[in-house]
Design an enzyme around this catalytic site. Structure first.
Site, PDB file in Angstrom:
ATOM      1  N   HIS A 143       0.784  -1.134   0.065  1.00 54.09           N
ATOM      2  CA  HIS A 143      -0.035  -0.150  -0.042  1.00 54.09           C
ATOM      3  C   HIS A 143       0.887   1.312  -0.019  1.00 54.09           C
ATOM      4  O   HIS A 143       0.777   2.342  -0.644  1.00 54.09           O
ATOM      5  CB  HIS A 143      -0.898   0.046   1.293  1.00 54.09           C
TER       6      HIS A 143
ATOM      7  N   HIS B 273       0.883  -4.214   9.469  1.00 48.07           N
ATOM      8  CA  HIS B 273       2.307  -3.859   9.074  1.00 48.07           C
ATOM      9  C   HIS B 273       2.968  -3.376  10.332  1.00 48.07           C
ATOM     10  O   HIS B 273       2.627  -2.789  11.262  1.00 48.07           O
ATOM     11  CB  HIS B 273       2.298  -2.889   7.990  1.00 48.07           C
TER      12      HIS B 273
END
Length: 232
Positions: free
Chosen positions: A145, A194
């Site tokens: 992302h 993450h």
């Protein structure tokens, strides 16, 4: 008295070039990659501390989690970014700038290939929680992302700059790009999918790739102009 020479100012502008910025970002990304691979204890401790603090906050705020999931899954999703790039490529192709269109398309494809290759090579596990608020696929490093947002926003800003936008439009575009790149990193961390260094690595790799793309095309254009026959 003669006016001050503009040469020093021009030299100051040239101190930061797309190629120089790309090299710096690539170097920093390599440092982060090495530290992640060797699991440098201070950095791993920072990753864990940030992840724990954000997850502790997230599990108590389901409404905010929902907002972050909408942002990360729809507004700043990698496929949303790729669609924007695809639209830009189609417009460039339609306007006859086919080399530029191909250049941008190839850069976007390289971004996806690079991030997936590194994910497979590094094989870093994502954070694991007994009470997760979201889930994600593939390995953790780098954040796809974050990297896709950085590459896409940088390329779109570059294309807009080439078009010669007005000051207001340019400032608005930069603001949207900065919020998007920073925001997507925050959402990935807040949702607990993450580590901090995954996002940092994605940003740096994306900036490096975009910088090399811009520098490469600038060089291509300069060589093309130099090859044109001179008028007598």
């Amino acid at each position: 008295m003669p006016s001050p020479s503009p040469v020093p100012q021009a030299r100051a502008r040239r101190l930061v070039t797309p190629f120089g910025a790309a090299v710096a970002c690539a170097f920093l990304a390599t440092v982060v990659l090495i530290l992640v691979v060797v699991r440098w204890p201070p950095l791993m401790a920072l990753d864990l501390s940030v992840a724990r603090d954000l997850h502790r906050e997230a599990v108590t705020e389901p409404g905010l989690v929902h907002v972050n999931r909408i942002l990360t899954d729809w507004v700043w999703d990698p496929w949303t970014m790729r669609v924007l790039i695809a639209v830009a490529v189609v417009v460039l192709w339609w306007r006859g700038a086919r080399v530029l269109a191909g250049w941008v398309a190839v850069t976007s494809v390289l971004s996806t290939a690079l991030q997936q290759g590194l994910k497979s090579a590094v094989g870093r596990q994502r954070p694991r929680w007994p009470d997760p608020v979201d889930s994600a696929h593939y390995a953790a490093f780098p954040s796809g992302h974050a990297m896709t947002a950085m590459v896409s926003c940088a390329l779109l800003l570059w294309l807009l700059r080439r078009h010669g936008p007005g000051r207001t439009v340019w400032r608005a575009a930069v603001a949207v790009a900065v919020v998007s790149v920073a925001g997507v990193g925050v959402t990935r961390l807040y949702l607990g999918v993450h580590w901090l260094t995954d996002v940092l690595g994605g940003w740096l790799l994306g900036a490096a790739l975009a910088g090399f793309c811009v520098a490469g095309f600038d060089r291509y254009e300069r060589r093309g102009r130099a090859a044109l026959p001179r008028r007598s």
